[in-house]
Each structure stands twice: as structure tokens, then as C-alpha cells.
Design a protein around this motif. Structure first.
Motif, short mmCIF file in Angstrom:
data_model
loop_
_atom_site.label_atom_id
_atom_site.label_comp_id
_atom_site.label_asym_id
_atom_site.label_seq_id
_atom_site.Cartn_x
_atom_site.Cartn_y
_atom_site.Cartn_z
N GLN A 101 0.83 -1.16 0.00
CA GLN A 101 0.34 0.57 0.18
C GLN A 101 0.93 1.16 -0.11
O GLN A 101 0.46 2.52 -0.31
CB GLN A 101 -1.50 0.24 1.40
N HIS A 187 -12.21 0.39 -1.42
CA HIS A 187 -11.98 1.37 -0.43
C HIS A 187 -10.71 1.00 0.65
O HIS A 187 -11.13 0.18 1.58
CB HIS A 187 -12.78 2.52 -0.05
N ASP A 189 -8.37 1.97 2.82
CA ASP A 189 -7.74 3.58 3.74
C ASP A 189 -9.28 3.61 4.80
O ASP A 189 -9.40 4.64 4.75
CB ASP A 189 -7.35 4.83 3.40
N HIS A 191 -10.63 4.98 8.06
CA HIS A 191 -10.01 5.62 9.55
C HIS A 191 -11.34 5.83 9.23
O HIS A 191 -11.92 7.06 8.26
CB HIS A 191 -8.84 5.45 9.75
N ASN A 194 -11.64 9.23 7.42
CA ASN A 194 -11.95 9.27 5.99
C ASN A 194 -12.87 9.35 5.50
O ASN A 194 -14.05 8.76 4.44
CB ASN A 194 -11.16 8.16 5.35
N ASP A 207 -10.40 10.41 -0.37
CA ASP A 207 -9.04 9.47 -0.05
C ASP A 207 -8.96 8.03 -0.66
O ASP A 207 -8.55 7.19 0.04
CB ASP A 207 -8.39 10.25 1.15
N TYR A 208 -9.14 8.59 -1.79
CA TYR A 208 -8.54 6.91 -2.40
C TYR A 208 -7.00 7.52 -2.99
O TYR A 208 -6.85 6.03 -3.79
CB TYR A 208 -9.27 6.69 -4.18
N GLN A 210 -5.89 4.57 -1.60
CA GLN A 210 -5.22 3.32 -0.93
C GLN A 210 -6.46 2.52 -1.40
O GLN A 210 -7.58 2.92 -1.09
CB GLN A 210 -4.93 3.12 0.62
N SER A 301 -6.53 -6.20 4.46
CA SER A 301 -7.86 -4.83 4.46
C SER A 301 -9.11 -5.02 4.41
O SER A 301 -10.21 -4.02 4.31
CB SER A 301 -7.03 -4.35 2.53
N ARG A 304 -9.35 -5.01 8.62
CA ARG A 304 -9.16 -3.71 8.63
C ARG A 304 -10.11 -2.80 8.65
O ARG A 304 -11.49 -2.03 9.28
CB ARG A 304 -7.80 -3.08 7.95
#
Length: 347
Positions: A101, A187, A189, A191, A194, A207-208, A210, A301, A304
């Protein structure tokens, strides 16, 4: 990025953007300041000349990639040590996914594969190697939702607030279900910084920088695991582990039941009755009874994402199962792949 915090001035940032966005760099008109966008992360707000809409320009800190790679190498060495001596989980594969990533990748055009539902995604304007340009979206950071309700005189524990929270969580859960199970592209990321809440409780993912593209084998294997968790089926959960390439070693008698429990700990949001927060490494935890010797890097991912949803559900005071909400999408994915027959599901 904040010009002051990053150690170089605004002119240098403009030069950096110009370098990486040629030949159309002159189309940007920058504000002379770094703006606190969304959750305080310092990026730059700009506007395409002749356009009325603002964009967000995210510039990579000079030298940050080398620094992050050094940190990841140290983390990998630590992971190899600790998984041999203490935690019986394949942490090294997790760090390998982190390494992927961090590496630069172009996602221009990937957004076309995105889902269609109540969520908005930030449209990608340009993705050169060290500059990311995206639409600016106005909204309230999800972590500030309680404060925003208080400003508007809404009782956070009232029916209106509870309904809004349920709709927000449902929209976010269904969006990730569609991305992960239907397309495999999602997507990566996830958190709270975002996630924005816009008008009408609409949810925006930001925020793409990642993203993750799951191979079909893992996407369909995860769909099988979703059904196993939703049905609380330990036999099917054990079979799904093998299909996903999750290698385990057991030192307990009720192995299949613990395998299901571990799957629900990793990949479902629902908390057991009376439990307010899961302790994955407690003495009674499944990970103490089922060692995970090999864990597919690509699934990190997904892991997460589920833990983000669980954290949000705890914060919002709503205990629910993402596996149960994802069941129709998992069935549809398997049906379209010819692996389920005679199943009725909602399209």
C-alpha cells in the motif's frame, strides 16, 4: 499537506505539483494557505481555472516513502519475532500488505468500477506518482457527529439521532459489502478521518490514495465465509478457511466452534451479549486456541474494514452484524459465479 509542518514553503509545493501534473498544471489556481480539510489532515484546497468547484490536492512529503519503507522493514523484523514467541498469528503477511500500500500506484479509471448506492466517493481528477487530486466534499467528520447534533439541539440519545446513526452505519456497511463482495475493488484506507456525513445523512468516503482489488478466488471465498458467519455454521466456516488459504493449527477439543468464533472476531462486527469491547488477545480468546500460521495478505484490508465498522458501531451505540447485512450480496456473488443454485436474494 501542511507547508509549515512539512518543512518546505508553499512555492515549493506549487513547483512540486507543477512537476507532476504536466502538461496541464497551469489549470490550477491555488489558495495561498494550507487548509484543514475534513479531520485536520493538512492538504491543499485549490480550484481548476474556470471551474466553480474546489478540489483537494494532496502532495507527498519529500522523502516520506523511504522513511515509511524503513519503518515497515523494522516492523517486519519485529513481526517475525513476535509471531514466533508470543502471538500465534501471521503478522508478517500483514506487514507485507502494508508495504504494497505504501508503494506508488495509479488508480485513475478504477473509480469507474465503484458501487452505486447512497454513498458518494471522491472523484479522482489526477493521480501522478506523488500528487493526488480529488473533489472537495463538504460535510461533518463522523467523529464530530455528536458535537454537530448538540449544536443543532438534537438529543444524541433521542429517536431522531438513533435513526440517523442507524442509517449512516447501514449505508457504510452496505457500501463496503458491495465493494468487497460484488466487485472486489474497494477503498482500503478505512479510518474515521476518511468518512464524512453530508446533508440528509448521506455518507462520503474520502481519499482513494489506497485501494484494494481482491482476486475473484478470495472474493468468492470471503462470500462463503460471510454466509458461514451469518448462519453460525462452524463446518462451513472451517471449509472457508481452507478456501481462503488461511492455515491454522489447533490445540483445543472443539476446534470447529473456535474456528467460527475466530472468524466472527476477525470478520464480523457483532459483539456477544454483555460485551462492550472485544479483547482479541485475552486468555479466553480464540487466537489463543487457534494459531493462524498463514494469512492472505490481501485479506488484511478486509480485516481493517470490519474493525472500522465495529469501532463505529460501538461509538454509535449500535450492536449489529455486518455478516447478516452482507448475506444477500454474498449470495448474489456466489450465484453469479455459478456456485449457488435455487437461492432467492434481494437485488
Amino acid at each position: 499537506m501542511n507547508a509549515l509542518a512539512s518543512g518546505f514553503d508553499f512555492k515549493e509545493i506549487q513547483d512540486k505539483v507543477s512537476l507532476h501534473l504536466r502538461p496541464w498544471h497551469r489549470s490550477f489556481q491555488f489558495w495561498v494557505r494550507a487548509a484543514d480539510i475534513y479531520t485536520g489532515y493538512k492538504v491543499h484546497r485549490a480550484r481548476l481555472r474556470g471551474d466553480k468547484n474546489d478540489v483537494v490536492v494532496k502532495v507527498q512529503h519529500p522523502g516520506i516513502q523511504d522513511l515509511m519503507m524503513t519503518d515497515i522493514r523494522n516492523l517486519q523484523a519485529f513481526a517475525l519475532y513476535i509471531q514466533k514467541t508470543d502471538i500465534k498469528f501471521d503478522l508478517f503477511s500483514v506487514t507485507k500488505e502494508m508495504e504494497k500500500q505504501v508503494c506508488p500506484r495509479t488508480i485513475q479509471g478504477y473509480v469507474e468500477k465503484m458501487f452505486e448506492n447512497a454513498l458518494r466517493v471522491t472523484s479522482i481528477k489526477a493521480v501522478p506518482m506523488r500528487v493526488l487530486v480529488m473533489d472537495y466534499i463538504d460535510g461533518v467528520p463522523i467523529l464530530n457527529l455528536g458535537d454537530e447534533m448538540a449544536k443543532r439541539g438534537i438529543n444524541p440519545g433521542g429517536k431522531m439521532a438513533t435513526s440517523a446513526k442507524q442509517n449512516i452505519l447501514k449505508s457504510l456497511t452496505l457500501a463496503y459489502g458491495q465493494m468487497i463482495l460484488k466487485t472486489g475493488f474497494f477503498h482500503a484506507d478505512p479510518h474515521p478521518g476518511n468518512i464524512l456525513i453530508c446533508k440528509g445523512s448521506e455518507v462520503a468516503l474520502l481519499d482513494y490514495g489506497q485501494v484494494k482489488d481482491l482476486p475473484d478466488q478470495l472474493r468468492l471465498g470471503f462470500a462463503d465465509l460471510v454466509l458461514a458467519m451469518a448462519d453460525s455454521n462452524p463446518v462451513k466456516a472451517t471449509e472457508s478457511y481452507r478456501e481462503l488459504g488461511i492455515d491454522t493449527v489447533s490445540n483445543c477439543k472443539n476446534e470447529q466452534q473456535e474456528m467460527l468464533r475466530l472468524a466472527q472476531t476477525m470478520f464480523d462486527t457483532k459483539l456477544p451479549p454483555g460485551v462492550e469491547m472485544l479483547q482479541p488477545f485475552s486468555e479466553d480468546a480464540s487466537i489463543k486456541k487457534i494459531g493462524v500460521q498463514s494469512f492472505p495478505e490481501e485479506l488484511f484490508s478486509v480485516l481493517r474494514t470490519v474493525h472500522l465498522l465495529r469501532g463505529l458501531s460501538v461509538g454509535l451505540g449500535i450492536n449489529y452484524s455486518c455478516a447478516e447485512q452482507w448475506r444477500p450480496m454474498a449470495e448474489e456473488a456466489l450465484y453469479n459465479a455459478g456456485r449457488l443454485k435455487g437461492i432467492l436474494f434481494e437485488l
